[in-house]
Design an enzyme around this catalytic site. Structure first.
Site, PDB file in Angstrom:
ATOM      1  NE  ARG A  41      40.907 -21.834 122.948  1.00  0.00           N
ATOM      2  CZ  ARG A  41      40.905 -20.709 122.228  1.00  0.00           C
ATOM      3  NH1 ARG A  41      40.912 -20.762 120.920  1.00  0.00           N
ATOM      4  NH2 ARG A  41      40.878 -19.529 122.837  1.00  0.00           N
ATOM      5  CD  GLU A  48      44.709 -19.257 130.849  1.00  0.00           C
ATOM      6  OE1 GLU A  48      43.901 -18.856 130.009  1.00  0.00           O
ATOM      7  OE2 GLU A  48      45.065 -20.445 130.917  1.00  0.00           O
ATOM      8  CG  ASN A  57      39.983 -15.143 125.284  1.00  0.00           C
ATOM      9  OD1 ASN A  57      40.184 -14.058 124.760  1.00  0.00           O
ATOM     10  ND2 ASN A  57      40.008 -16.280 124.623  1.00  0.00           N
ATOM     11  CG  ASP A  58      40.385 -17.946 131.050  1.00  0.00           C
ATOM     12  OD1 ASP A  58      39.207 -17.824 131.421  1.00  0.00           O
ATOM     13  OD2 ASP A  58      40.810 -18.948 130.456  1.00  0.00           O
ATOM     14  CB  CYS A  75      47.163 -17.304 122.257  1.00  0.00           C
ATOM     15  SG  CYS A  75      47.087 -17.917 123.941  1.00  0.00           S
ATOM     16  NE  ARG A 110      44.724 -24.217 126.262  1.00  0.00           N
ATOM     17  CZ  ARG A 110      43.741 -23.325 126.164  1.00  0.00           C
ATOM     18  NH1 ARG A 110      43.968 -22.050 126.445  1.00  0.00           N
ATOM     19  NH2 ARG A 110      42.543 -23.684 125.772  1.00  0.00           N
ATOM     20  NE  ARG A 151      36.420 -17.279 128.146  1.00  0.00           N
ATOM     21  CZ  ARG A 151      37.506 -17.937 127.774  1.00  0.00           C
ATOM     22  NH1 ARG A 151      38.517 -18.082 128.622  1.00  0.00           N
ATOM     23  NH2 ARG A 151      37.616 -18.449 126.583  1.00  0.00           N
ATOM     24  CG  HIS A 159      28.082 -30.972 118.353  1.00  0.00           C
ATOM     25  ND1 HIS A 159      27.492 -32.186 118.579  1.00  0.00           N
ATOM     26  CD2 HIS A 159      29.228 -30.981 119.040  1.00  0.00           C
ATOM     27  CE1 HIS A 159      28.266 -32.900 119.371  1.00  0.00           C
ATOM     28  NE2 HIS A 159      29.312 -32.181 119.669  1.00  0.00           N
TER      29      HIS A 159
HETATM   30  C1  PEP Z   1      42.468 -17.295 126.971  1.00  0.00           C
HETATM   31  O1  PEP Z   1      42.016 -17.495 128.088  1.00  0.00           O
HETATM   32  O2  PEP Z   1      42.693 -16.163 126.510  1.00  0.00           O
HETATM   33  C2  PEP Z   1      42.772 -18.422 126.074  1.00  0.00           C
HETATM   34  C3  PEP Z   1      43.417 -18.242 124.943  1.00  0.00           C
HETATM   35  O3  PEP Z   1      42.326 -19.639 126.435  1.00  0.00           O
HETATM   36  P1  PEP Z   1      40.796 -20.134 126.345  1.00  0.00           P
HETATM   37  O4  PEP Z   1      40.043 -19.096 125.577  1.00  0.00           O
HETATM   38  O5  PEP Z   1      40.863 -21.447 125.666  1.00  0.00           O
HETATM   39  O6  PEP Z   1      40.416 -20.208 127.778  1.00  0.00           O
HETATM   40 MG    MG Z   2      42.094 -19.487 128.941  1.00  0.00          MG
END
Ligand code: PEP
Ligand code: MG
Length: 754
Positions: free
Chosen positions: A469, A603, A626-627, A674, A505, A637, A362
């Site tokens: 998100r 992803e 990211n994923d 993104c 999303r 990650r 938080h």
């Molecule tokens: C990602 O995976 O790049 C993404 C934008 O989603 P999150 O970071 O919410 O998993």
């Molecule tokens: Mg993701």
């Protein structure tokens, strides 16, 4: 052996300082193995020698006095090779060197094991014996295990020692690594957060006639605590939007939880005074939360402890001592709570450092919303040692600098100033287009997760929301939000941006994002039940969200829906079927809802290979780098042990991005990105070169990314990207694009760019 190992780890854990850690190791190891000598040498990389730091079996008083050069003796050889050396007749080995100070000539048998932490040689552990003999396999294995297990503790104790040993303002300073919680650089004075001392509460029995008064006192303390929290919430009223204030509601709901209250009252009724009853129940609950695998729930144990402290202080009618907050307060603690942050008078809080918690905590969410740099999960930091010290918080790289030299402070002031100027300069870009010098427009959108993100996104000139998100509003509640609650959030978002596009999303929980009220226990959460897999298995939850989204878009045409974690075509087909069903329903009920554009997140590696088929079925693709990086490279990650190999500029990731963009364009579909990569200036050049149609990032990064776009023609970006695609090392690719930024006069972005 396992028991001995556990015991050593436990003792080491409780040790006061590095010397004690090392003493425990040499004593325990020599006793367990029955050897006559055991010694630990620590590597000093500046002086290029190993210093004998602790020993048994050598002459008295020798510790700290023997330094062996990196290239010297058998100890040096263990270090050079980074492998175990096991000799029955050490003095006859060509690399043997005699150190008379130690009196070790008596020893024939030698077993040396390197102590390595995260690829770095920390030191060498050696056992020796008079009798010539080779150590057997079990002994070697034991010593290797000890070294592997204890390397982290040694590094931790070294760092803690460094902090206390470096009080002067002209020392080199110490860098402590944590994880980035909120971006920015802050320089200020460490103020330690008062922690709960529930542990110090003794048990006290009370007489039956005292029970009622004790229960009343407890209930009154609860009511006072509720008031305190309400007023903290009010104090932040102007800074936070309703969505963030829910964080405080989470506190209040714990406070109001009938089971916790009743359990405490039951213990009082058994004849114990209220503080003890409180201690017992809070600790029990905290243990329960701490044992949970779910990261989000574990974070809630901090809220509970903080609440316990507050109720206790009210119970004892002894309010927390008033703390002094300097104008450059950096709040430091094992567990900085959201309410501790709120307690610092406005304008005085410059930064936050917490030894526990993640970017999900938080306090990190709040710090981001308030624009305060924060570093979380700083290892090797005993907070009390920083009290009153000058520290630097680097919220970009997740690092803090303790006892920085005056030179370093001025360097960071300069950097912070430069950053300010950079952003002030970049502000001028707000009204300008994100367009390459050869006229190609690349819309820049913002990522969001809280309603509070709307304002910064608008201020930064975002051309829409590229990723909202939705799990965040789900995470800060204690049950699934209903259709009406969701409707209000989505409506606010869509209305604020209309007619600009807003990509929302659908619920993407699982992995490291779990819901307190929907716990999923899995061995391997990233490969488990997450994203679309959960929502397709629970159409009743999914349909509520889809209906809320569609109703919220009534009369507006800017909603775009994005499905997360798509790995198979059937998932898109099924999700689309449910979306059509929800659309029919809301239209039948009278909503003026347009059928939205639909996209899928790319992803997961399978989606890269299916990109062509996916593109045929939806309106756009959005890469979650990211994923995608995590799954392509098989690197968690969030795992700091492998953080150094998590790199979105890895050649495999670039190749994957290329095939995704090509697949989308072959089907005349647009493709965006993104993930965090889109906000890294150094990555923007290849994203341009590969042909991405839109980039979405945190609002804070929009101006700097626009600056890159306005300085690279598509032609130039393409040529650079083509060249980078022939490279095989991530580092080589990174330096290549860094140089390109510098050559274009954008060197300032390289430094603040991560
Ligand atoms: C990602 O995976 O790049 C993404 C934008 O989603 P999150 O970071 O919410 O998993
Ligand atoms: Mg993701």
């Amino acid at each position: 052996m396992l028991n001995v190992l556990r015991q050593i780890v436990q003792e080491v854990n409780e040790a006061q300082d590095l010397n004690e850690v090392l003493r425990i190791i040499v004593q325990r190891v020599s006793a367990t193995m029955g050897v006559e000598a055991c010694s630990v040498y620590l590597a000093d990389n500046e002086k290029k020698h190993y210093l004998l730091a602790a020993s048994v079996g050598f002459l008295e008083g020798v510790d700290g006095k023997v330094a062996i050069h990196f290239t010297e003796g058998l100890v040096g050889l263990v270090g050079e090779r980074e492998e175990t050396i096991n000799l029955d007749d050490a003095p006859n080995h060509p690399r043997y060197r005699y150190f008379p100070e130690t009196g070790e000539e008596r020893y024939q048998a030698f077993l040396g094991v390197p102590i390595i932490h995260q690829r770095k040689l920390v030191g060498i552990l050696v056992v020796q014996q008079r009798q010539p003999r080779r150590f057997d396999e079990g002994e070697v294995a034991f010593l290797i295990t000890i070294c592997a297990q204890l390397a982290g503790y040694i590094v931790h104790a070294q760092t803690a020692g460094l902090i206390s040993d470096l009080p002067s303002s002209d020392s080199q300073g110490t860098i402590l690594q944590g994880t980035a919680g909120a971006p920015g650089i802050a320089i200020g004075e460490a103020v330690i957060v008062l922690t709960s001392d529930l542990d110090a509460i003794p048990d006290k029995e009370i007489e039956p006639q005292e029970i009622e008064a004790e229960i009343n006192a407890f209930e009154q303390a609860l009511a006072l605590t509720r008031q305190d929290i309400e007023s903290l919430k009010e104090r932040l009223d102007k800074k936070l939007l309703p969505e963030e204030q829910n964080l405080f509601d989470a506190y209040l709901s714990i406070l109001d939880s009938p089971s916790i209250k009743q359990d405490i009252i039951s213990i009082i009724q058994e004849g114990h005074w209220a503080p003890w009853a409180l201690r017992k129940i809070i600790k029990r609950q905290v243990h329960k939360f701490e044992a949970m695998e779910d990261l989000y729930l574990r974070e809630r144990s901090a809220d509970l402890r903080d609440l316990g402290r507050r109720v206790l202080s009210n119970l004892q009618s002894e309010h927390l001592p008033t703390q002094e907050f300097p104008s450059d307060t950096i709040l430091v603690g094992d567990e900085v709570s959201a309410s501790a942050l709120a307690e610092v008078p406005q304008g005085k809080l410059q930064g936050v450092v917490s030894t526990k918690g993640s970017a999900n905590a938080h306090v990190a969410i709040l710090a981001r919303a308030m624009g305060i740099p924060a570093v979380m999960a700083v290892s090797g930091l005993p907070p009390h040692k920083l009290e009153g010290k000058k520290i630097i918080v680097d919220g970009y790289n997740g690092e803090i600098f303790t006892s920085p030299s005056s030179k370093m402070i001025s360097e960071f002031y300069r950097l912070a100033q430069e950053e300010k100027e950079l952003y002030a300069g970049l502000d001028e870009l707000r009204e300008l287009r994100a367009q390459t010098p050869d006229g190609v427009r690349i819309p820049l959108c913002a990522n969001a997760g809280l309603v509070a993100d709307i304002r910064p996104a608008q201020q930064a000139g975002a051309e829409g929301i590229g990723l909202y998100r939705t799990e965040i509003p789900f995470m800060i509640r204690d049950r699934f939000p209903g259709e009406e609650e969701q409707y209000l959030i989505y409506r606010q978002l869509l209305e604020n941006f209309a007619p600009k596009p807003v990509t929302i999303r659908t619920l993407d929980v699982g992995g490291d994002k779990t819901l307190p009220y929907f716990p999923v226990k899995e061995e391997n959460p990233y490969l488990g039940w997450r994203g679309i897999r959960i929502t397709l298995d629970h159409p009743e939850i999914f349909l509520v969200q889809l209906r809320a989204l569609l109703r919220a878009s009534s009369g507006l045409k800017n909603l775009r829906i994005l499905f997360p974690m798509i790995a198979s075509i059937s998932e898109v087909e099924e999700a689309l079927r449910l979306l059509r069903q929800a659309h029919r329903e809301v239209v039948d009920e009278g909503a003026n809802a347009h059928f939205p554009e639909v996209g899928v997140m790319i992803e997961v590696p399978s989606a890269v290979f299916l990109a062509n088929e996916l593109a045929k079925r939806v309106d756009f693709l959005s890469v979650g780098s990211n994923d995608l990086t995590q799954y392509l490279l098989a690197v968690d990650r969030n795992n700091i042990h492998v953080a150094n190999i998590y790199d979105s500029l890895h050649p495999a990731v670039l190749q994957a991005l290329k095939s995704i963009v090509d697949a989308a364009h072959e089907n005349n579909k647009r493709v965006s990105i993104c993930g965090e990569m889109a906000s890294e200036p150094v990555a923007v050049i290849p994203l341009l070169g590969l042909g991405f149609d839109m980039l979405s990032m945190n609002a804070h990064s929009i101006s700097r990314v626009k600056w890159v776009i306005r300085n690279f023609t598509i032609e130039n970006a393409r040529l650079l990207t083509q060249e980078a695609l022939t490279m095989v090392h991530p580092k080589e690719i990174r330096s290549f694009f860094e140089k390109a930024l510098e050559d274009a006069g954008l060197g300032g972005l390289v430094r603040v760019g991560r």
